[in-house]
Design a protein around this motif. Sequence first.
Motif, mmCIF file in Angstrom:
data_model
loop_
_atom_site.group_PDB
_atom_site.id
_atom_site.type_symbol
_atom_site.label_atom_id
_atom_site.label_comp_id
_atom_site.label_asym_id
_atom_site.label_seq_id
_atom_site.Cartn_x
_atom_site.Cartn_y
_atom_site.Cartn_z
ATOM 1 N N THR A 47 4.276 6.801 1.914
ATOM 2 C CA THR A 47 4.568 6.187 3.092
ATOM 3 C C THR A 47 4.337 4.510 2.025
ATOM 4 O OG1 THR A 47 4.386 7.223 4.661
ATOM 5 C CG2 THR A 47 4.338 4.979 5.365
ATOM 6 N N TYR B 156 2.460 -5.539 3.790
ATOM 7 C CA TYR B 156 2.792 -6.612 5.218
ATOM 8 C C TYR B 156 2.520 -8.078 4.211
ATOM 9 C CZ TYR B 156 0.534 -2.314 7.039
ATOM 10 O OH TYR B 156 0.777 -1.209 7.809
ATOM 11 N N LEU C 226 3.709 0.999 2.653
ATOM 12 C CA LEU C 226 3.674 -0.665 3.885
ATOM 13 C C LEU C 226 3.489 -1.709 2.921
ATOM 14 C CD1 LEU C 226 0.586 2.183 5.094
ATOM 15 C CD2 LEU C 226 2.684 1.702 6.260
ATOM 16 N N ILE D 157 1.379 -1.575 -0.061
ATOM 17 C CA ILE D 157 -0.189 0.061 0.062
ATOM 18 C C ILE D 157 1.131 1.131 0.120
ATOM 19 C CG2 ILE D 157 -1.483 1.405 1.303
ATOM 20 C CD1 ILE D 157 -2.877 -1.773 2.588
ATOM 21 N N LEU E 31 0.328 4.373 1.558
ATOM 22 C CA LEU E 31 -0.154 5.492 1.616
ATOM 23 C C LEU E 31 -0.254 7.249 1.959
ATOM 24 C CD1 LEU E 31 -2.309 4.909 4.391
ATOM 25 C CD2 LEU E 31 -0.506 5.402 5.388
ATOM 26 N N ALA F 131 7.657 -0.462 5.877
ATOM 27 C CA ALA F 131 6.333 1.115 6.086
ATOM 28 C C ALA F 131 8.178 1.769 6.292
ATOM 29 C CB ALA F 131 6.522 1.317 7.901
ATOM 30 N N GLU F 132 8.256 2.770 4.506
ATOM 31 C CA GLU F 132 9.059 3.533 4.119
ATOM 32 C C GLU F 132 8.456 4.719 4.063
ATOM 33 O OE1 GLU F 132 11.827 1.837 1.179
ATOM 34 O OE2 GLU F 132 12.807 3.180 0.714
ATOM 35 N N ARG F 133 9.013 5.640 4.131
ATOM 36 C CA ARG F 133 8.799 7.687 4.590
ATOM 37 C C ARG F 133 9.579 7.571 2.459
ATOM 38 N NH1 ARG F 133 9.297 12.923 5.056
ATOM 39 N NH2 ARG F 133 10.946 12.841 6.237
ATOM 40 N N SER F 134 8.593 7.382 1.701
ATOM 41 C CA SER F 134 9.074 8.491 0.388
ATOM 42 C C SER F 134 8.862 10.130 0.637
ATOM 43 C CB SER F 134 8.622 7.980 -0.642
ATOM 44 O OG SER F 134 7.529 7.515 -1.054
ATOM 45 N N GLN G 120 3.181 -6.432 10.129
ATOM 46 C CA GLN G 120 3.971 -5.861 8.846
ATOM 47 C C GLN G 120 5.157 -5.950 9.232
ATOM 48 O OE1 GLN G 120 4.033 -1.993 10.897
ATOM 49 N NE2 GLN G 120 4.947 -2.365 12.353
ATOM 50 N N VAL G 121 5.498 -5.596 7.346
ATOM 51 C CA VAL G 121 6.866 -6.155 6.845
ATOM 52 C C VAL G 121 8.091 -4.938 6.575
ATOM 53 C CG1 VAL G 121 8.021 -7.443 5.338
ATOM 54 C CG2 VAL G 121 6.025 -8.141 5.615
#
Lengths: 211, 211
Positions: free
Chosen positions: B202, B206, B204, B166, B168, B195-198, B192-193
Amino acid sequence: MAGKVFFSATMSLDGFIAPEERVDDPDRRRWTAQWMELQQWIFPQRFFQENLKLGAGGEEGRDNDIARETFERTGASVMGKRMFDLGEQAWPEDAPFHTPVFVVTHEKRDPWERPGGTTFHFVNDGIEPALDQARQAAGDRDVRIAGGGATILEYVNAGLIDEFSIALAPVLFGSGIRLFEGVDASRVALEQVRAERSPRVTHLTYTVRER
Amino acid sequence: MAGKVFFSATMSLDGFIAPEERVDDPDRRRWTAQWMELQQWIFPQRFFQENLKLGAGGEEGRDNDIARETFERTGASVMGKRMFDLGEQAWPEDAPFHTPVFVVTHEKRDPWERPGGTTFHFVNDGIEPALDQARQAAGDRDVRIAGGGATILEYVNAGLIDEFSIALAPVLFGSGIRLFEGVDASRVALEQVRAERSPRVTHLTYTVRER
């Protein structure tokens, strides 16, 4: 320097912050199980256990740090009447805020001082005066809109929130109370500031820009 | 080694993947503006522009890498009839999949081969046979459930998805088509595998565990 106004909530991946209320449901187990699943990241944390005087144990790590930072930045809280009513029955004597708390309510009532530094003030003239009083009490620390969801959304839609802090739980609810139900999307533009995967959730922070 | 079955979607913070459809709305501008805001992370990416032959420019960075990785891992796609119908009018001749695509539909139709390696196959006996054929076609690469939302959710609720991916977006919609509307929450547990803010969203990821 004035502090920020923020909320901090745990949300399921599908947008819920609480299970569906069924007033006529004698079986609270389903509700509690779902709520515990959503909030399960917080219970094992050392800060949570200390703050509720459950003991001196608990996990340390990013989840713990973030729970503690959220507490420490908060100079005053604002909450709705419904959250207060539920909490009044659930919080220990030594309520977990340890700051002034402003309750938006029609009920007239004298300030209610608890051991440990929490004092509840009952504000009868709406969300803006409650926030003004909280800002004053918070000094240069931040004001947390503590909840419930409807109260958070009133502040969001009134353009009074500077920052969203969301712990996104890897959980699907399917039904329940949505954090953003009824949000005025034409009003709020967000800028993402943080996304951090911790062992148990993803911590998201957004700042609000007016459109 | 068999590949995974995943979906990859861009979702607003309040859970929407598309604006509300108003069939009788002659003004598509509102719809388009909202959809563009949601998807805006992808348009400037170099991969997006190359893949649609819009030119050789575009941004590079994590958003671009992730868009490219999503494409490269995909050995075959599955989509619903509605998405196909919309795409048939919107995609260029040289459709952007460059792999076999299996369309779940009641319509009987011969395979439709496009220049550039995309062939649409029309599967009339439901989501499981469509997935079986896609797996076979994908070999050791992954199968992407491309959409739309209702098709993704059918696969989620049937327990046939291994991974959610996803993007987000820092956007609130307030209304529209929800990704997880009607999800069978009793069936799906997530881990959850990533979560990276680009710069723009973000990302995500899973993985799904059966309950």
